[in-house]
Enzyme design. Structure first.
Site, PDB file in Angstrom:
ATOM      1  N   SER A 103       0.848  -1.192   0.000  1.00 43.73           N
ATOM      2  CA  SER A 103       0.000   0.000   0.000  1.00 43.73           C
ATOM      3  C   SER A 103       0.881   1.237   0.000  1.00 43.73           C
ATOM      4  O   SER A 103       2.025   1.203   0.491  1.00 43.73           O
ATOM      5  CB  SER A 103      -0.890   0.005   1.249  1.00 43.73           C
ATOM      6  OG  SER A 103      -1.545   1.248   1.407  1.00 43.73           O
TER       7      SER A 103
ATOM      8  N   TYR B 233      -2.073  -0.457  10.185  1.00 48.49           N
ATOM      9  CA  TYR B 233      -2.079  -0.777   8.758  1.00 48.49           C
ATOM     10  C   TYR B 233      -0.775  -0.339   8.093  1.00 48.49           C
ATOM     11  O   TYR B 233      -0.152  -1.103   7.349  1.00 48.49           O
ATOM     12  CB  TYR B 233      -3.268  -0.100   8.096  1.00 48.49           C
ATOM     13  CG  TYR B 233      -3.443  -0.440   6.637  1.00 48.49           C
ATOM     14  CD1 TYR B 233      -3.953  -1.672   6.244  1.00 48.49           C
ATOM     15  CD2 TYR B 233      -3.109   0.479   5.640  1.00 48.49           C
ATOM     16  CE1 TYR B 233      -4.115  -1.988   4.898  1.00 48.49           C
ATOM     17  CE2 TYR B 233      -3.278   0.172   4.302  1.00 48.49           C
ATOM     18  CZ  TYR B 233      -3.780  -1.055   3.939  1.00 48.49           C
ATOM     19  OH  TYR B 233      -3.935  -1.359   2.609  1.00 48.49           O
TER      20      TYR B 233
END
Length: 230
Positions: free
Chosen positions: A141, A154
């Site tokens: 990501s 995350y």
């Protein structure tokens, strides 16, 4: 990589990026195996409908990537059904968008188990099956590089995925197995739609300002990128 008549395994294949990648790869002539914690008949039907021709095989297996034994067994079953993989996409992942004081130790660790340890488990399951010329692709990501408010769990887990993939690439190169990692920005997936209902207000304002990439656009870019296309 030309995927025509190749075997492609996709984790997180039940929805979002994983499912759309599976459809696109099937349309390019690949045999596709889907893996997910929840995998309904509709996902399999979508991939089957996208196939370049009816001779291309599609199968699905339930597996939690955080469970190393379950992933290894699911991969072995898929290899028996459609053959060992030529290309493996690990797109399984979760998020828990909360400010650090509000995220429990359990939730933080769950994000790391699925995203980072899950990447380790997928690699460990794939390596006995991959042959020279094979490829592992990890979907990390942009949060791995530029994490923001609400993404301590995350962002750190995806940064771990990025570092893991980079180190693994150098180790597997002598075996003729390539490793790639992609870092898309926020993509309009079901996971993101859910996160918008729970994430902190500053996170929501920042991400709405930046906008989300469409799933088709993101998957087109992933498959066209030099890390995958070569």
């Amino acid at each position: 990589m030309d995927v025509n008549d190749r075997r492609v395994y996709v984790t997180g294949g039940g929805s979002g990026i994983g499912l759309r990648l599976a459809e696109m790869l099937a349309a390019r002539g690949a045999h596709v195996a889907l893996f997910d914690l929840r995998l309904d008949d509709e996902a399999l039907r979508r991939v089957e409908a996208a196939r370049a021709n009816a001779e291309r095989r599609v199968c699905g297996h339930l597996a939690d990537v955080a469970d190393a034994a379950a992933v290894a067994e699911a991969f072995r079953q898929a290899a028996a059904e459609i053959g060992p993989p030529d290309l493996v996409f690990n797109s399984a992942g979760i998020s828990c968008p909360k400010a650090f004081p509000d995220i429990s130790q359990e939730d933080f660790e769950r994000v790391v188990r699925v995203n980072l340890f899950g990447s380790r488990n997928v690699a460990a399951a794939a390596l006995p099956l991959l042959r020279p010329g094979g490829k592992l692709v990890f979907v990390a990501s942009m949060a791995a590089i530029a994490p923001g408010y609400g993404y301590t769990a995350y962002g750190s887990s995806k940064a771990g995925v990025f570092a893991f993939a980079e180190a693994l690439r150098s180790e597997l190169a002598p075996r003729g197995i390539d490793v790639a990692v992609v870092c898309p920005p926020e993509v309009a997936t079901p996971l993101v739609a859910w996160s918008r209902t729970v994430r902190p207000a500053p996170t929501e304002r920042l991400t709405r300002f930046a906008g989300s990439l469409g799933v088709d656009e993101a998957c087109d870019a992933i498959l066209a990128g030099p890390a995958i296309a070569r």
